[in-house]
Design an enzyme around this catalytic site. Structure first.
Site, PDB file in Angstrom:
ATOM      1  N   TYR A 295       0.930  -1.167  -0.178  1.00  0.00           N
ATOM      2  CA  TYR A 295      -0.156  -0.006  -0.041  1.00  0.00           C
ATOM      3  C   TYR A 295       1.074   1.234   0.191  1.00  0.00           C
ATOM      4  O   TYR A 295       0.371   2.270  -0.462  1.00  0.00           O
ATOM      5  CB  TYR A 295      -0.905  -0.005   1.332  1.00  0.00           C
ATOM      6  CG  TYR A 295      -1.913  -1.090   1.464  1.00  0.00           C
ATOM      7  CD1 TYR A 295      -3.016  -0.984   0.645  1.00  0.00           C
ATOM      8  CD2 TYR A 295      -1.792  -1.906   2.397  1.00  0.00           C
ATOM      9  CE1 TYR A 295      -4.040  -2.078   0.854  1.00  0.00           C
ATOM     10  CE2 TYR A 295      -2.921  -2.996   2.643  1.00  0.00           C
ATOM     11  CZ  TYR A 295      -4.024  -2.755   1.756  1.00  0.00           C
ATOM     12  OH  TYR A 295      -4.949  -3.668   2.015  1.00  0.00           O
TER      13      TYR A 295
ATOM     14  N   THR B 219      -2.578  -5.924  -6.628  1.00  0.00           N
ATOM     15  CA  THR B 219      -2.436  -4.923  -5.387  1.00  0.00           C
ATOM     16  C   THR B 219      -2.858  -5.202  -4.308  1.00  0.00           C
ATOM     17  O   THR B 219      -3.438  -6.609  -4.315  1.00  0.00           O
ATOM     18  CB  THR B 219      -3.422  -3.625  -5.887  1.00  0.00           C
ATOM     19  OG1 THR B 219      -4.821  -4.400  -5.497  1.00  0.00           O
ATOM     20  CG2 THR B 219      -3.421  -3.499  -7.232  1.00  0.00           C
ATOM     21  N   ASP B 220      -2.351  -4.829  -3.138  1.00  0.00           N
ATOM     22  CA  ASP B 220      -2.898  -5.401  -2.101  1.00  0.00           C
ATOM     23  C   ASP B 220      -4.514  -4.755  -1.924  1.00  0.00           C
ATOM     24  O   ASP B 220      -4.943  -4.047  -2.714  1.00  0.00           O
ATOM     25  CB  ASP B 220      -2.161  -4.750  -0.844  1.00  0.00           C
ATOM     26  CG  ASP B 220      -2.577  -5.624   0.367  1.00  0.00           C
ATOM     27  OD1 ASP B 220      -3.571  -6.286   0.591  1.00  0.00           O
ATOM     28  OD2 ASP B 220      -1.834  -5.130   1.411  1.00  0.00           O
ATOM     29  N   TRP B 221      -5.228  -5.271  -1.000  1.00  0.00           N
ATOM     30  CA  TRP B 221      -6.733  -5.068  -1.103  1.00  0.00           C
ATOM     31  C   TRP B 221      -7.069  -3.691  -0.769  1.00  0.00           C
ATOM     32  O   TRP B 221      -6.848  -3.080   0.211  1.00  0.00           O
ATOM     33  CB  TRP B 221      -7.442  -5.915   0.081  1.00  0.00           C
ATOM     34  CG  TRP B 221      -7.907  -7.328  -0.446  1.00  0.00           C
ATOM     35  CD1 TRP B 221      -9.146  -7.622  -0.465  1.00  0.00           C
ATOM     36  CD2 TRP B 221      -7.217  -8.350  -1.276  1.00  0.00           C
ATOM     37  NE1 TRP B 221      -9.256  -9.019  -1.097  1.00  0.00           N
ATOM     38  CE2 TRP B 221      -8.083  -9.111  -1.639  1.00  0.00           C
ATOM     39  CE3 TRP B 221      -5.700  -8.239  -1.923  1.00  0.00           C
ATOM     40  CZ2 TRP B 221      -7.541 -10.404  -2.453  1.00  0.00           C
ATOM     41  CZ3 TRP B 221      -5.475  -9.439  -2.695  1.00  0.00           C
ATOM     42  CH2 TRP B 221      -6.390 -10.419  -3.241  1.00  0.00           C
TER      43      TRP B 221
ATOM     44  N   THR C 230      -6.193  -0.946  -2.520  1.00  0.00           N
ATOM     45  CA  THR C 230      -4.903   0.109  -2.850  1.00  0.00           C
ATOM     46  C   THR C 230      -5.475   1.068  -3.572  1.00  0.00           C
ATOM     47  O   THR C 230      -5.176   2.267  -3.295  1.00  0.00           O
ATOM     48  CB  THR C 230      -3.751  -0.475  -3.400  1.00  0.00           C
ATOM     49  OG1 THR C 230      -3.156  -1.720  -2.957  1.00  0.00           O
ATOM     50  CG2 THR C 230      -2.705   0.267  -3.637  1.00  0.00           C
TER      51      THR C 230
END
Ligand code: BGC
Length: 859
Positions: free
Chosen positions: A767, A798-800, A802
């Site tokens: 993030y 991506t991270d959750w 982002t």
């Protein structure tokens, strides 16, 4: 306005979960969610009781993603502690923001039955137990206090005996089939008994000091006191240099003081997810200290075996334990947030974190600057003694080899670790005093038995990065090879010489800092606190330009429709398969299809691929699973990564990964969202237990073996979080400013070591921003480093969420191929960008190609 109404979101709860699923957000023990039809007023809180006993008031969080609702989280676990029992929950006196009263109401809630082992999984459980045994570290053992005598009565102090933690919160949470707690383990898995009168003092989770003559009475039953200190840690749950977090609470300290004044023999069990304050064990003369870490579902069983000597401890510290928090180099530049603080990135605050300690992370600092730690990296005692005898190191220009004979010279069987540290000469570049470059562990050696270990370190494991030329150098001079069973005990085994400085490789430059900052070195000697809390838009003050990435379009498919099964059969059809997709379809495949975890009746997967029916595509489900599959159906609960690292047992890390994969497939999950392997820069990072070590070689090696276990058994691994997710609470608002050398030798290095062991099926960006740009939107990071240098062709996700802080289109443009957790909103946003010429079809095609290539391996 309709009538105010509470509705219960879950009616059953599991008392075996100590921290609760929502703990990451609400920071209270396990509880129950009550949906509010109307927001409460400031003073709108009423009284909450469970079977008439009041509980501390709940916390409110918004369940925005799925249902636009306020949810009250009630920590009923404070009272509802018995299994398989109905309790009455009453809410009275609540009022809406407009002052309208909520009707008083009462609900029946039920706790689950105590979980029991399922013999069908006995083999998998055995691996969890083995990993727990080897993941625990015996820090101290004076007067031979441990192991305790068979049949001993345990005088247990501290609420930790009722809050025994075996895992972290958030992504690394486990949902195991069964999990004996500390008390169960005494009854079921030991010859000990417990001083019930004493333990009863702690069942309401308070650290009380026994009054009257209780301590003396307890001493009559047994001369040994066992003190349990427990700390949580997890995603979104950074710790703090405060009492109750890194330090003891006043209650804990008073209790310890009183106990140690009466008992001659004391054992402390530190059941914490991170290296917390340890000075008190010295101050109060604690004789034996066992660090359990978070060692998974069978942690308490392993602990009993260590306490009574059935297991001889063999774990080693994957991190330095400082004498005090502020001794560690990154302490000065770590900003985190507490309950009640505005969370940076969520609102209007951001942080700029200067990695001033530079390459001196963890032991590299203590060792190079002559600072004594409480316990050094690699430390861990045994109930037996070992002699390490080293041969002479040899160097063939690329590999250093050292033969080590380990002999068990004591009276009990046990395992030992040989750790090889390299000291490189000072030349053009300043060097950390020593770095870990190889390690091996013996099998279990009987008394008198010996084993010959061959340790091999590769030049790339101790080369240094030269920022001037962008090259890894093996500088000319004398290299010293140290070996021992810890850093502190490592002794010089021999030397070798490199005649002329060699350039091992020269790399493309990525992610270089765009501003000047102070970097710790031998001359300036200290790091200062220069990191700042800033306005959110100030967070990336000097923005690095966004590199561009323009792939060529795939050859347009003109023939008959190709379906997924045909590509599975013949991967050569991949380009045609992807190129036949419309822009809209490509956009959909570039976005994750949402998670399945918010509501009590959902399965709990973190995400799924979108399905385009006309190509007969299967759906790929993804789930967190560093330690077990993080879904609601029960499965295995392995030790957290930091404890896996503590085993120093590569083969065991592999077996842990294998079991997770087998259990994962049974849940229809073929892509795991782990292992997480960021560097332990600061022990207070909530994700400490979920990551492996402060050392990139140990972390990378163990993470790689864990991933290999998964991949060999049919489940994809995902290396995360790229890069520098070093404080979790502020992760969406933080900007890490790091030198290129520290990135190369520490923060990228861990991934590089793991990739050399096992290429992952996917990777996840972090993030936070790094050096003026988010890695998630940095085409240099994704194309030059991840794809180019590291050769990873699977999905980069991506991270959750982002996209809450980073531009979704820019991420996709850079080649980030899966926006998570996704919804139609994001695929439409991408479609719009294509229409407006801001996003090329060629980029989408390349991204989707990677998504499909990850899918093809698994579904
Ligand atoms: C975490 C990731 C995790 C993802 C899905 C995020 O909040 O940072 O590590 O994989 O959620 O659960």
């Amino acid at each position: 306005m309709g009538k105010p109404k509470f509705s219960l979101m879950d009616k059953t709860l599991n008392p075996e979960i100590v921290d609760g699923k929502m703990n990451a957000f609400v920071k209270v023990p396990y509880g129950i969610q009550v949906r509010l039809s109307h927001p409460l007023g400031k003073d709108g809180y009423g009284r909450v009781t469970v079977d008439g006993i009041p509980i501390s008031r709940g916390k409110i969080f918004k369940l925005d993603m799925v249902i636009k609702a306020d949810v009250l989280y009630l920590p009923v676990g404070e009272v509802a502690r018995e299994f398989d029992r109905e309790y009455t929950l009453e809410l009275t006196g609540f009022k809406t923001a407009e002052g309208v009263p909520y009707p008083d109401c009462s609900f029946k809630i039920k706790t689950t039955a105590k979980s029991r082992p399922d013999p069908a999984f006995a083999e998998n459980d055995e691996v969890a137990l083995e990993a727990a045994r080897e993941g625990m570290v015996l820090l101290r053992n004076e007067k031979g206090v441990l192991p305790l005598k068979e049949g001993a009565v345990l005088n247990c102090f501290g609420r930790g005996q009722y809050m025994y933690r075996n895992t972290s919160t958030g992504a690394s949470m486990i949902n195991p089939r069964w999990q004996p707690d500390f008390m169960d383990a005494i009854k079921e898995h030991s010859s000990f008994s417990v001083n019930e009168e004493l333990s009863a003092l702690y069942c309401y989770l308070q650290d009380v000091t026994p009054g009257g003559n209780m301590l003396e009475k307890a001493k009559e039953q047994s001369d040994t006191a066992v003190i349990l200190i427990s700390r949580t840690s997890g995603e979104f749950l950074d710790n703090h240099p405060d009492k109750g977090s890194y330090y003891l609470t006043d209650d804990e300290e008073a209790m310890i003081k009183a106990v140690t004044a009466v008992f001659d023999k004391t054992v402390a069990i530190i059941n914490s997810g991170f290296p917390m304050d340890i000075a008190w064990t010295q101050k109060y003369g604690i004789d034996a200290v066992v660090y359990t870490g978070f060692t998974g579902m069978l942690s308490s069983y392993a602990l009993m075996e260590i306490l009574d000597g059935r297991t001889n401890p063999s774990g080693k510290l994957p991190d330095t334990w400082a004498r005090d928090y502020y001794d560690s180099p990154a302490a000065h530049n770590f900003i985190n947030f507490k309950e009640g603080d505005e969370i940076p990135g969520e609102k209007d605050k951001g942080v700029r974190l200067y990695y001033e300690e530079d390459i001196y992370v963890g032991y590299r600092y203590f060792d190079s600057f002559g600072k004594a730690p409480a316990y050094s990296f690699g430390h861990g005692l045994s109930y037996t003694d070992f002699a390490l005898e080293t041969g002479k190191p040899s160097f063939d220009g690329n590999n250093v080899t050292l033969q080590v004979t380990i002999t068990n010279t004591g009276k009990r069987a046990g395992k030992e670790t040989a750790q090889l540290y390299l000291h490189a000469p000072e030349g053009k570049l300043e060097k950390p005093y020593r770095v870990l470059a190889a390690f091996e562990k013996t099998k279990e050696l009987k008394p008198g038995e010996k084993e010959l270990l061959a340790l091999t370190a590769c030049a790339s494991d101790f080369a240094s990065f030269d920022e001037e030329t962008g090259s890894y150098l093996l500088e000319a001079g004398t290299y010293e090879v140290y070996c021992g069973n810890s850093l502190a005990k490592a002794v010089l085994a021999g030397c070798f010489t490199v005649g002329k400085t060699e350039t091992l490789r020269t790399v493309e430059r990525v992610c270089r800092p765009v501003e000047e900052f102070k970097r710790l070195n031998r001359e300036n000697g200290t790091a200062e606190a220069v990191s700042q809390l800033v306005d959110l838009d100030q967070r990336i003050r000097v923005r690095a330009p966004r590199p561009s990435y323009q792939p060529l379009p795939l050859k347009k498919h003109t023939g008959k429709k190709i379906i997924y099964a045909q590509v599975k059969e013949n991967p050569g059809l991949m380009d045609e398969f992807v190129s036949q997709m419309s822009d809209k379809e490509l956009c959909r495949m570039n976005v994750c299809g949402g998670s399945n975890w918010y509501l009590p009746w959902q399965n709990g997967e973190a995400g799924k691929t979108n399905v385009i029916k006309k190509y007969k595509m299967p759906r790929m489900l993804v789930s967190d699973g560093n330690t077990g599959i993080n879904v609601k159906k029960k499965n295995i609960g392995m030790p957290c990564s930091a404890s896996i690292a503590a085993t120093f047992n590569k083969e065991l890390a592999y077996r842990v990964g294998s079991v997770i994969a087998k259990e994962s497939k049974a849940q229809n999950i073929y892509q795991n969202l782990g292992p997480g392997m960021n560097i332990h820069r600061n022990v207070l990072n909530g994700r400490h237990p979920e990551y492996f070590s402060e050392d990139p070689y140990l972390a990378g090696m163990m993470a790689g073996m864990h991933a290999k276990g998964m991949e060999d058994n049919g489940v994809g691994s995902c290396y995360k979080h790229m890069f520098c997710n070093n404080s979790d609470t502020s992760r969406k608002g933080s900007h890490s400013i790091v030198s290129e050398r520290a990135l190369r030798e520490i923060y990228f290095r861990v991934f590089e070591v793991a990739i050399a062991v096992q290429k992952p099926s996917a990777v996840m960006t972090s993030y936070n921003a790094v050096n003026g740009i988010y890695p998630a939107e940095n085409a240099d990071v994704i194309q030059k480093l991840i794809r180019g240098e590291w050769g990873i062709d699977g999905m980069v996700m991506t991270d959750w969420g982002t996209y809450d802080t980073v531009d979704a289109v820019e991420m996709v443009k850079a080649g980030n191929c899966w926006l998570t957790e996704g919804s139609k909103k994001y695929s439409r946003l991408l479609e719009q960008a294509v229409k407006e010429g801001r996003l090329s079809r060629a980029v989408l095609e390349r991204n989707v190609r990677s998504v499909i290539s990850t899918m093809l391996k698994r579904v």
